[in-house]
Motif scaffolding. Structure first.
Motif, PDB file in Angstrom:
ATOM      1  N   PHE A 171       0.882  -1.174   0.000  1.00  0.00           N
ATOM      2  CA  PHE A 171       0.000   0.000   0.000  1.00  0.00           C
ATOM      3  C   PHE A 171       0.919   1.222   0.000  1.00  0.00           C
ATOM      4  O   PHE A 171       1.314   1.722   1.056  1.00  0.00           O
ATOM      5  N   GLY A 172       1.261   1.687  -1.202  1.00  0.00           N
ATOM      6  CA  GLY A 172       2.248   2.754  -1.292  1.00  0.00           C
ATOM      7  C   GLY A 172       3.592   2.242  -0.823  1.00  0.00           C
ATOM      8  O   GLY A 172       4.093   1.239  -1.327  1.00  0.00           O
ATOM      9  N   ASP A 173       4.161   2.911   0.195  1.00  0.00           N
ATOM     10  CA  ASP A 173       5.448   2.492   0.735  1.00  0.00           C
ATOM     11  C   ASP A 173       5.307   1.490   1.882  1.00  0.00           C
ATOM     12  O   ASP A 173       6.317   1.081   2.468  1.00  0.00           O
ATOM     13  N   GLY A 212       3.934  -5.668   9.062  1.00  0.00           N
ATOM     14  CA  GLY A 212       4.057  -4.559   8.134  1.00  0.00           C
ATOM     15  C   GLY A 212       5.477  -4.034   8.113  1.00  0.00           C
ATOM     16  O   GLY A 212       6.222  -4.162   9.102  1.00  0.00           O
ATOM     17  N   GLU A 213       5.856  -3.479   6.991  1.00  0.00           N
ATOM     18  CA  GLU A 213       7.178  -2.883   6.840  1.00  0.00           C
ATOM     19  C   GLU A 213       7.029  -1.522   6.181  1.00  0.00           C
ATOM     20  O   GLU A 213       6.357  -1.383   5.144  1.00  0.00           O
ATOM     21  N   TYR A 214       7.629  -0.532   6.805  1.00  0.00           N
ATOM     22  CA  TYR A 214       7.585   0.829   6.262  1.00  0.00           C
ATOM     23  C   TYR A 214       8.975   1.434   6.439  1.00  0.00           C
ATOM     24  O   TYR A 214       9.403   1.727   7.559  1.00  0.00           O
ATOM     25  N   GLY A 215       9.687   1.566   5.345  1.00  0.00           N
ATOM     26  CA  GLY A 215      11.058   2.078   5.428  1.00  0.00           C
ATOM     27  C   GLY A 215      11.901   1.220   6.347  1.00  0.00           C
ATOM     28  O   GLY A 215      11.969  -0.006   6.205  1.00  0.00           O
ATOM     29  N   PRO A 216      12.525   1.838   7.350  1.00  0.00           N
ATOM     30  CA  PRO A 216      13.406   1.063   8.251  1.00  0.00           C
ATOM     31  C   PRO A 216      12.651   0.352   9.361  1.00  0.00           C
ATOM     32  O   PRO A 216      13.275  -0.287  10.210  1.00  0.00           O
ATOM     33  N   PHE A 217      11.325   0.457   9.388  1.00  0.00           N
ATOM     34  CA  PHE A 217      10.545  -0.092  10.496  1.00  0.00           C
ATOM     35  C   PHE A 217       9.777  -1.346  10.065  1.00  0.00           C
ATOM     36  O   PHE A 217       9.197  -1.399   8.970  1.00  0.00           O
TER      37      PHE A 217
END
Length: 408
Positions: A171-173, A212-217
């Motif tokens: 979902f997007g990034d 979930g993964e978002y950038g470095p998280f």
């Protein structure tokens, strides 16, 4: 540990993708892929009065250096039959419920890709209960030498024979992953009472994991329930027989596992790999849904490190605490005496904390050297140490270890 390697190891266990194959250096004839991982480790503690062990291990380390604590070897083969169907088998050799090495099937499934977002697997799968359940045995994929026993000792069942469904979508990034499974877990459990014994368990289980993964998280929450049945759990069966003889038949029925008891596990974990800062943390609860001798527990750990080129020094603190019992003692149950103290101790969870420092050195491609020092502090009983004195062991224990992790 670089983030890419962590992701690769996860994918190795989950899907055996082409990306993973390339990083692990596989043999590939186009359809058949073979890869592997392993750890050669050595460790010792500062005492021989109790042993430090991983969860479900029958032999730990004392004041003499041993290689069995962390050493293992895993091999994995994946055969791609067509664009939507593949099969994966993974075996792992290590020391668990005996003092010799044994080889177990850790993964063994057929995978059907329904579409780009959904896949179904049937066979033996690792239950996605904790943050690093999928790759907890892959030393190269982990910063620390071993998963914190305070956390992963709460639930030693690793896999189940059944099926799961996986859903992945961006979902997007933000990349979302969902997994649900159902099956039957079975195997052996080491019982660290007296000289130690081994019991065989059967446990229909089901659960769900959302991540979930978002950038470095990254974040992952898992929940599973099992109907645990053990007929040959000698210490509890013996205690139950004694309780029946003295007129506490209901209490004997409450504590045992011969009829199957429902137990739930819930965990929430997260990681951050931002610039050179690495953080990993997890909190989990074990709760009995039926009366049973197994105490409720809460556990957590926090690990942080800072990457200096190929070196990654790190620190971690972990703890496990008693959260009560599902068994209510009868009003006329004695408050003192050997039987009373035995029952009350059985219903009480071991508690301990640990602090550790270590450093990881990625000195060559697919190779990492780690040195780690653990300071274990038993709080209740003997903590999670094994073969401790019957009266309990409260002294802090220092464990020094080194390991060579590799993937190929």
């Amino acid at each position: 540990m670089k983030k890419q390697l962590l992701v690769a190891a996860v994918l190795s266990a989950l899907t055996a993708t082409a990306a993973t194959q390339a990083r692990a250096g596989v043999l590939d004839d186009g359809n058949l892929t073979i890869s592997g991982f392993g750890t050669l480790g050595v460790a010792k503690s500062n005492t021989d009065d109790a042993q430090f062990a991983r969860y479900n291990q029958a032999e730990g380390v004392g004041d003499k250096a041993r290689i069995g604590l962390d050493t293992n070897l895993g091999l994995q083969a994946t055969y791609k039959m067509n664009d939507w169907l593949s099969g994966t088998v993974q075996v792992l050799t290590r020391k668990t419920t005996s003092d010799s090495y044994s080889t177990d099937l850790t993964w063994g499934f057929l995978k059907a890709r329904v579409n780009d977002e959904v896949s179904v697997r049937v066979g033996r799968i690792v239950m996605p209960i904790f943050l690093i359940s999928d790759y907890q045995n892959v030393g190269y994929a982990n910063t620390m030498m071993r998963p914190p026993i305070e956390m992963y000792g709460q639930e030693p069942m690793e896999n189940a024979d059944g099926a799961d469904i996986n859903y992945q979508r961006a979902f997007g990034d933000f990349n979302f992953t969902g997994q649900a499974f159902v099956g039957r877990s079975r195997g052996k459990l080491f019982v660290p009472t007296g000289a130690g014994s081994v019991a065989n368990y059967r446990a229909p289980a089901a659960g769900i994991s959302l991540g979930g993964e978002y950038g470095p998280f990254t974040v992952r929450i898992g929940h599973a329930r099992a109907d645990l049945k053990i007929k040959d759990l000698a210490p509890i069966n013996s205690l139950g027989a004694t309780l029946r003889q003295v007129g506490f038949a209901q209490l004997a029925s409450d504590i045992n596992l011969t009829d199957g008891k429902k137990i739930a596990f819930t965990s929430l974990g997260a990681t951050m790999d931002w610039n050179n800062i690495l953080v990993q943390t997890e909190y989990a609860q074990r709760r009995a849904k039926d009366p049973v001798y197994i105490p409720d527990t809460n556990a957590w750990y926090f690990m942080t490190g800072y990457r200096l080129g190929k070196f990654l020094p790190y620190y971690s603190h972990a703890a496990t605490k008693d959260a009560g019992s599902s068994v209510n003692l009868p009003a006329n149950f004695p408050r003192a005496g050997v039987l009373s103290s035995t029952v009350r101790s059985t219903l009480t969870s071991a508690e301990q904390t640990s602090d550790l420092i270590g450093v990881r050195w990625d000195f060559a491609k697919s190779l990492a050297l780690k040195v780690q020092v653990d300071r274990v502090k038993p709080k209740t009983k003997s903590g999670m140490l094994i073969f401790a004195p019957a009266a309990g062991y409260r002294n802090s224990v220092t464990v020094v270890g080194a390991s060579l992790d590799f993937v190929f």
